[in-house]
Design an enzyme around this catalytic site. Structure first.
Site, PDB file in Angstrom:
ATOM      1  N   ALA A 148       0.848  -1.201   0.000  1.00  0.00           N
ATOM      2  CA  ALA A 148       0.000   0.000   0.000  1.00  0.00           C
ATOM      3  C   ALA A 148       0.876   1.241   0.000  1.00  0.00           C
ATOM      4  CB  ALA A 148      -0.921   0.005   1.227  1.00  0.00           C
ATOM      5  N   CYS A 149       0.524   2.197  -0.852  1.00  0.00           N
ATOM      6  CA  CYS A 149       1.149   3.522  -0.819  1.00  0.00           C
ATOM      7  C   CYS A 149       0.043   4.537  -1.100  1.00  0.00           C
ATOM      8  CB  CYS A 149       2.301   3.636  -1.816  1.00  0.00           C
ATOM      9  SG  CYS A 149       1.846   3.567  -3.561  1.00  0.00           S
ATOM     10  N   GLY A 150       0.391   5.769  -1.371  1.00  0.00           N
ATOM     11  CA  GLY A 150      -0.622   6.783  -1.581  1.00  0.00           C
ATOM     12  C   GLY A 150      -1.587   6.428  -2.699  1.00  0.00           C
ATOM     13  N   GLY A 205      -3.830   4.014  -0.379  1.00  0.00           N
ATOM     14  CA  GLY A 205      -4.186   4.510   0.936  1.00  0.00           C
ATOM     15  C   GLY A 205      -4.903   5.842   0.896  1.00  0.00           C
TER      16      GLY A 205
END
Length: 312
Positions: free
Chosen positions: A77-79, A121
């Site tokens: 998960a990242c931005g 996210g």
């Protein structure tokens, strides 16, 4: 079609600071399903994605009995979910897909046999992310999906899918094989190309993470760093080779070899000589800078003069 559902499932996961909260929600959900989870925690999106990608790649290419009994997948998960997918996909056998809807997760599993799920996210709610994850977990490879009109795939497509099971993992396999190591620093730098340090001949460096910043630095035997200083103090540990550091501000000399540690305070002028090919791990706060207090020829002459005086 080979059915992997008989295998025990293990998920290796990680996130950057923009995706860590969503990752934690999904880890809790996986644990509620009694799925084994290895959480690598939170780091920059490129380093945590590389760590997960490396681990999944090793699992895909392994031929041990354990690998045959356990199916290992990744969750990142990242931005946006895009960056982590890009970096995970740099490793052979990794098929990372960014999925923002359950339909995308279904397609990614059915068509691509995705073994790493990347989520956003910033744009995905916990409830939607759980639905995406559940779909990704439950969808078999080559099953009906929105891309097939939710109908079974034609026989010629099924044949293509069968061949892809052996062909896709080979993509990128010409890269050096990454062996497991108990050294975290060694694992961080493996398969990462060090870029040349333009200011100093013979030197190369790879930034591993930012704030605090850390890097792996390598110098060829005989290289010299002219006297210089930084606006930051820095810690270093020698992992290979032998070097000498002269702290000219404090008039101190340090002869360092494998395992030796040295802290140089901010502003202290220091000169360095590398007696053999040397590699070291270095950490500092802030952005990289370097201010020279002498040129290369002056540094070499000073080192030669000290060597001559020492031999008398």
């Amino acid at each position: 079609m080979a059915n992997s559902t008989a295998k025990t499932l293990k998920i290796i996961t990680g996130a950057d600071s923009f995706g860590c909260d969503l990752k934690d929600v999904l880890v809790a959900h996986l644990q509620s399903l009694n799925i084994q989870v290895e959480d690598l925690g939170t780091s920059s999106y490129y380093s945590v994605a590389a760590d997960v990608g490396r681990r999944i790649s090793s699992a895909v290419t392994a031929s041990s009995d354990d690998s045959k009994a356990v199916e290992t997948r990744g969750l990142l998960a990242c931005g946006t979910g895009v960056g982590v997918a890009i970096f995970a996909n740099k490793f052979p056998g990794v098929i990372a897909a960014t999925c923002l809807t359950p339909s995308e997760a279904l397609n990614a599993r059915s068509i691509n046999n995705s073994n790493v799920l990347a989520v956003s996210g910033m744009s995905t709610s916990p409830e939607s992310a759980i639905e995406i994850l559940d779909t990704w977990l439950k969808t078999p490879f080559a099953s009906p999906c929105p891309a097939s009109g939710n109908e079974p795939w034609p026989e010629e497509i099924k044949t293509f899918f069968e061949n892809s099971l052996t062909e896709m993992p080979k993509i990128g396999a010409e890269l050096p094989k990454i062996e497991d190591s108990t050294c975290s620093i060694c694992n961080l730098v493996k398969s990462r190309v060090l870029g040349p340090i333009d200011m100093i001949p013979g030197g190369s460096m790879k930034i591993l993470r930012e704030t605090p910043t850390s890097a792996i630095v390598r110098f060829k035997a005989g290289s010299v760093e002219p006297a210089h200083h930084h606006t930051f103090g820095h810690d270093l540990v020698v992992t290979e080779g032998k070097k000498t550091v002269w702290n000219l501000t404090k008039k101190e000399r340090f002869d360092l070899t494998i395992g030796d540690y040295l802290f140089t305070p901010a502003g202290d002028v220091h000169r360095v000589q590398y007696h053999e090919e040397t590699e070291f791990f270095i950490k500092w706060d802030g952005h990289w800078d370097m201010f020279f207090d002498e040129d290369l020829e002056t540094a070499k002459k000073a080192i030669m003069k000290e060597s001559e005086n020492g031999s008398k």
